[in-house]
Every structure is written in structure tokens, then in C-alpha cells.
Design a protein around this motif. Structure first.
Motif, PDB file in Angstrom:
ATOM      1  N   ARG A  45      40.233  44.048  12.598  1.00  0.00           N
ATOM      2  CA  ARG A  45      40.806  45.102  11.611  1.00  0.00           C
ATOM      3  C   ARG A  45      39.554  46.106  11.302  1.00  0.00           C
ATOM      4  NH1 ARG A  45      41.261  42.092   6.737  1.00  0.00           N
ATOM      5  NH2 ARG A  45      39.150  42.584   6.180  1.00  0.00           N
ATOM      6  N   GLU A  46      38.114  45.714  11.392  1.00  0.00           N
ATOM      7  CA  GLU A  46      37.257  46.664  11.010  1.00  0.00           C
ATOM      8  C   GLU A  46      37.071  47.390  12.301  1.00  0.00           C
ATOM      9  OE1 GLU A  46      32.498  46.850   9.707  1.00  0.00           O
ATOM     10  OE2 GLU A  46      33.202  44.847  10.298  1.00  0.00           O
ATOM     11  N   ASP A  71      38.103  38.473   6.694  1.00  0.00           N
ATOM     12  CA  ASP A  71      36.704  39.076   7.205  1.00  0.00           C
ATOM     13  C   ASP A  71      37.265  39.557   8.611  1.00  0.00           C
ATOM     14  OD1 ASP A  71      35.697  38.549   4.832  1.00  0.00           O
ATOM     15  OD2 ASP A  71      35.084  36.809   5.699  1.00  0.00           O
ATOM     16  N   SER A  72      38.538  39.887   8.917  1.00  0.00           N
ATOM     17  CA  SER A  72      38.520  40.325  10.424  1.00  0.00           C
ATOM     18  C   SER A  72      37.938  41.211  10.917  1.00  0.00           C
ATOM     19  CB  SER A  72      40.174  40.834  10.357  1.00  0.00           C
ATOM     20  OG  SER A  72      40.575  41.343  11.659  1.00  0.00           O
ATOM     21  N   ALA A  95      44.379  38.683   7.929  1.00  0.00           N
ATOM     22  CA  ALA A  95      43.659  39.969   8.299  1.00  0.00           C
ATOM     23  C   ALA A  95      44.517  41.142   7.816  1.00  0.00           C
ATOM     24  CB  ALA A  95      43.598  39.860   9.733  1.00  0.00           C
ATOM     25  N   GLU A  99      39.895  45.390   0.602  1.00  0.00           N
ATOM     26  CA  GLU A  99      39.951  43.962  -0.139  1.00  0.00           C
ATOM     27  C   GLU A  99      39.882  44.176  -1.694  1.00  0.00           C
ATOM     28  OE1 GLU A  99      36.770  40.061  -0.627  1.00  0.00           O
ATOM     29  OE2 GLU A  99      36.079  42.216   0.140  1.00  0.00           O
ATOM     30  N   GLU A 112      35.921  46.675   5.512  1.00  0.00           N
ATOM     31  CA  GLU A 112      36.768  45.924   5.017  1.00  0.00           C
ATOM     32  C   GLU A 112      36.835  46.272   3.420  1.00  0.00           C
ATOM     33  OE1 GLU A 112      35.573  41.519   3.329  1.00  0.00           O
ATOM     34  OE2 GLU A 112      36.158  41.370   5.397  1.00  0.00           O
ATOM     35  N   GLN A 113      35.761  47.077   2.976  1.00  0.00           N
ATOM     36  CA  GLN A 113      35.848  47.462   1.586  1.00  0.00           C
ATOM     37  C   GLN A 113      37.027  48.294   1.304  1.00  0.00           C
ATOM     38  OE1 GLN A 113      33.470  47.339   3.763  1.00  0.00           O
ATOM     39  NE2 GLN A 113      31.319  46.922   2.808  1.00  0.00           N
ATOM     40  N   ILE A 132      44.134  41.244   0.406  1.00  0.00           N
ATOM     41  CA  ILE A 132      43.972  42.567   1.237  1.00  0.00           C
ATOM     42  C   ILE A 132      45.181  43.298   1.094  1.00  0.00           C
ATOM     43  CG2 ILE A 132      43.640  43.232   3.986  1.00  0.00           C
ATOM     44  CD1 ILE A 132      41.215  42.034   2.997  1.00  0.00           C
TER      45      ILE A 132
END
Length: 385
Positions: A162-163, A158-159, A285, A173, A169-170, A269
Motif C-alpha cells: 500500500r505504501e 501496516d501494508s 491493508a 490510518e 500509512e499516515q 484504515i
């Protein structure tokens, strides 16, 4: 070099260890207020084992290793269905280069090697990040703004980094339609072998238990998502999915402390690139292969150690160094991620017929020819692994 690492899990700690060795200044920021619970039992082999050897940690990992005599499969009434000699399996599949330990114990080994928990900025996270040709500027949750040569996101599936840098995230993932849970209980239920990893599988569900030091037992649960009510709390889902499957499961659930329950979806991911300028993602991540692959900790340690080593040897061209590091790992990661997705299809079979086929394969796994095939499937069959 001044490096920011977001996340003090296995990938972040391994990266920090190697960067410290080459004289870099490291700020290791972890959003959690302190070390996590010991978690669940993991297999540790492959590239992570090799990286631990390079870091001089094999003696420490031997110390936290839990020997397993047998993988024991039981029926819902608790009777032994069949067993697999684990020393034989360990020798044939991993040639002895394999450990079993709690994930949290591995993190503790890495923290100690780094200098202890005092080397980590607990409760600190990245709020915003910008970069230019010469470095990155980071705003942290304590209000400070600092400048670094490189930023590393090792903050899990859930990094947050990264976001901030790559997007929501969507986009990345891929769900595998399973949920896992794990917790420790005080006391060891009767009927368990002192050094056996004991498992019960019913259609769509799996429960595993192993006695650990201190008179406790470690548990691990996996179920298909469609078995639990969509809006159920973790505790409600555990009761609904596992409450009536038999064996010692009711006793395990009675010993559950909700505050220490690990409960999460199983997903992967998938990213087309793990680097953006002077920022790189590492571990879950970047490439979460999922718990089904059984190699998340190994890849996290190997990727972090390789990243720290690459930055130490790469000179001033940080973006180029990060791209080369990614190129050196991507093929191996993708193979193991595919193995994780394949495992999800048979690890917890949906029907009794598929359970029968899976069990037949498991019973044959210690045969030399099949063991060689299994080595290639899990990524330990190639030279140098």
C-alpha cells in the motif's frame, strides 16, 4: 493469469485458494520467516462464514472451533458478577452460523487447503513495483524481478505494498485510541470454567481468558492509550496498566513470554479506493475495521475469496474487474467499519457509570427484540448474511 499476492494471512490465503481453483499461477510472498503464533481467540461469522462454506471449509472450521458455555463477567476480587448463556446468544445473534477459534488456527486451515506452508515464499517481500497497460513488474527482496498480470496487497494494516503504490500509512490510518495485547500461557489458572470465556473490566481496561487445548489458556487485553506511559515498552505498559487490577491478572502476567506477545494499537484504515490499475489491496491493508468490530478475519476471508473468484471470471480486463470487485464490497465494509468505531466507545468504558450501562445492555442481549437489533448492528441481520 499470473498473480502476485503480498501477505500470507487470511486475506492472502483466501485469494490464493480461489485463484488456484480457477487455474491461475500464484506467487504468495510473505515477509515473515514462517507461520505466526496462534494468536488470540476470534469470533467468526457473517460474510466470512458464507465464503468458508463456498470454499468447502466448514468441516475444518468446526474441528478448530472452541465451544463456549458462558460469557462470564467477574469482579476484581474474582467473584462472578453476571453471565450470559453463549449457546443462546449464538443462536439468537448468529442462528448457529458462528465459530470461535484462534486466529492462527484459521490461517493453518487455509494453508493446509492451499497445499501447506511449502506453497508460500516465506521471508520474501516486495521492494518496488511498476505497472503498465499490460501488467506489473515487481522487484522482490531476493533480488529477482518478475512480471505479473495482477498484484494484490494482503499484507495487513501496516501494508508495505500500500505504501509503495498508494502512499504513506499516515494518510489512511484512523486511531481508535486503544491498545490490545494477547498471548498464550501454559497451564489454566484456577477458578476458570472449562468452557467459559471469562472477563474482567475496570475503567479503561478489559482482560479476557479462555482455556484452550493442550492445557493452556488464551488471553486478550484491551486498554485505553492514555493509561500507559507514551515511551513504555510493551512489557512495561502491560505491567503498568494491568499489574494492580486484581483477579488472576498477576498470574497471567507472570506467564507472559515477551517473544510471543501480540501488542498493537487499535486503528482503522480509511481509503477512497482500494485499486490502482492492476493492483488491489485486500483485508486489513485496504479496510481494517479494527479488532473492536470483531469481524476482521471474516471480512478478510470473504474479500479474498470474492477477489479470487472475480479475477477468475473477469477475463482480460483486470483493472475493470478489480474496480467491480471493490464496488461489490465497499458498502458492506463501511457499515462494519462504522460498527467497529461505535464499539470502541462502549467496549471498554472509561467510568463505572458507563460500565453499569454497558453491563445492563449485555444482560439484556439474549432477549429476542434486542437480539434482532444487535444482529443488524453487527451486520448479520440482512438477508444473505
Amino acid at each position: 493469469m499470473r498473480a502476485l499476492i503480498s501477505g500470507a494471512g487470511i486475506a492472502g490465503l483466501a485469494t490464493a485458494l480461489r485463484l488456484r481453483e480457477v487455474g491461475a499461477e500464484v506467487v504468495l510472498a510473505e515477509a515473515a520467516p514462517g507461520p505466526r503464533d496462534p494468536g488470540y481467540m476470534i469470533d467468526f461469522f457473517g460474510p466470512g462464514f458464507d465464503a468458508a462454506e463456498r470454499l468447502g471449509l466448514l468441516g475444518d472450521l468446526e474441528r478448530i472451533h472452541y465451544p463456549v458455555d458462558e460469557l462470564t463477567y467477574v469482579n476484581p476480587d474474582g467473584e462472578r458478577a453476571f453471565g450470559i448463556s453463549y449457546p443462546s446468544l449464538r443462536k439468537r445473534l448468529f442462528r448457529g452460523r458462528h465459530f470461535n477459534f484462534l486466529r492462527g488456527d484459521l490461517e493453518e486451515v487455509l494453508r493446509t487447503a492451499l497445499g501447506g506452508s511449502g506453497e508460500i515464499a516465506w521471508g520474501l517481500s516486495v521492494v518496488a513495483v511498476e505497472q503498465d497497460r499490460d501488467g506489473i513488474e515487481v522487484e522482490l527482496s531476493d533480488g529477482s524481478i518478475e512480471r505479473f498480470d495482477v498484484g494484490i496487497g494482503a499484507d495487513g494494516v501496516d501494508s508495505h505494498l500500500r505504501e509503495l503504490v498508494f502512499g504513506p500509512e499516515q494518510q489512511f490510518e484512523i486511531p481508535l485510541h486503544h491498545t490490545t495485547a494477547a498471548f498464550l500461557i501454559d497451564g489454566v489458572p484456577g477458578g476458570l470454567g472449562a468452557r467459559d470465556f471469562t472477563m474482567l473490566t475496570t475503567p479503561g481496561r478489559m482482560v479476557a481468558v479462555y482455556p484452550i487445548r493442550g492445557g493452556r489458556a488464551a488471553t486478550f487485553f484491551v486498554h485505553r492509550d492514555n493509561l500507559a506511559p507514551r515511551e513504555a515498552t510493551p512489557e512495561e505498559a502491560m505491567a503498568e496498566v494491568y499489574g494492580r487490577i486484581g483477579w488472576i491478572v498477576p498470574e497471567l502476567l507472570d506467564g507472559l513470554d515477551p517473544a510471543s506477545l501480540f501488542f498493537d494499537r487499535v486503528s482503522q484504515i480509511h481509503m477512497s479506493g482500494w485499486t490502482a490499475g492492476r493492483i488491489a489491496l485486500c483485508g486489513d491493508a485496504a479496510w481494517c475495521v479494527s479488532l473492536m468490530a470483531g469481524q476482521g478475519a471474516s471480512l478478510a476471508l470473504a474479500g479474498g475469496e470474492a477477489l479470487g473468484r472475480a479475477l477468475g471470471e473477469g477475463g482480460d480486463d483486470v483493472p475493470g474487474t478489480l474496480r467491480r470487485w471493490e464496488g461489490s464490497l465497499r458498502s458492506d465494509v463501511e457499515q462494519r467499519r462504522k460498527a467497529g468505531a461505535d464499539t470502541a466507545r462502549w467496549f471498554v468504558p472509561e467510568t463505572r457509570r458507563r460500565m453499569f450501562v454497558r453491563d445492563l445492555v449485555l444482560r439484556s442481549s439474549a432477549m429476542p427484540v434486542l437480539a434482532a437489533l444487535a444482529r443488524r448492528q453487527i451486520g448479520v441481520g440482512r438477508p444473505g448474511t
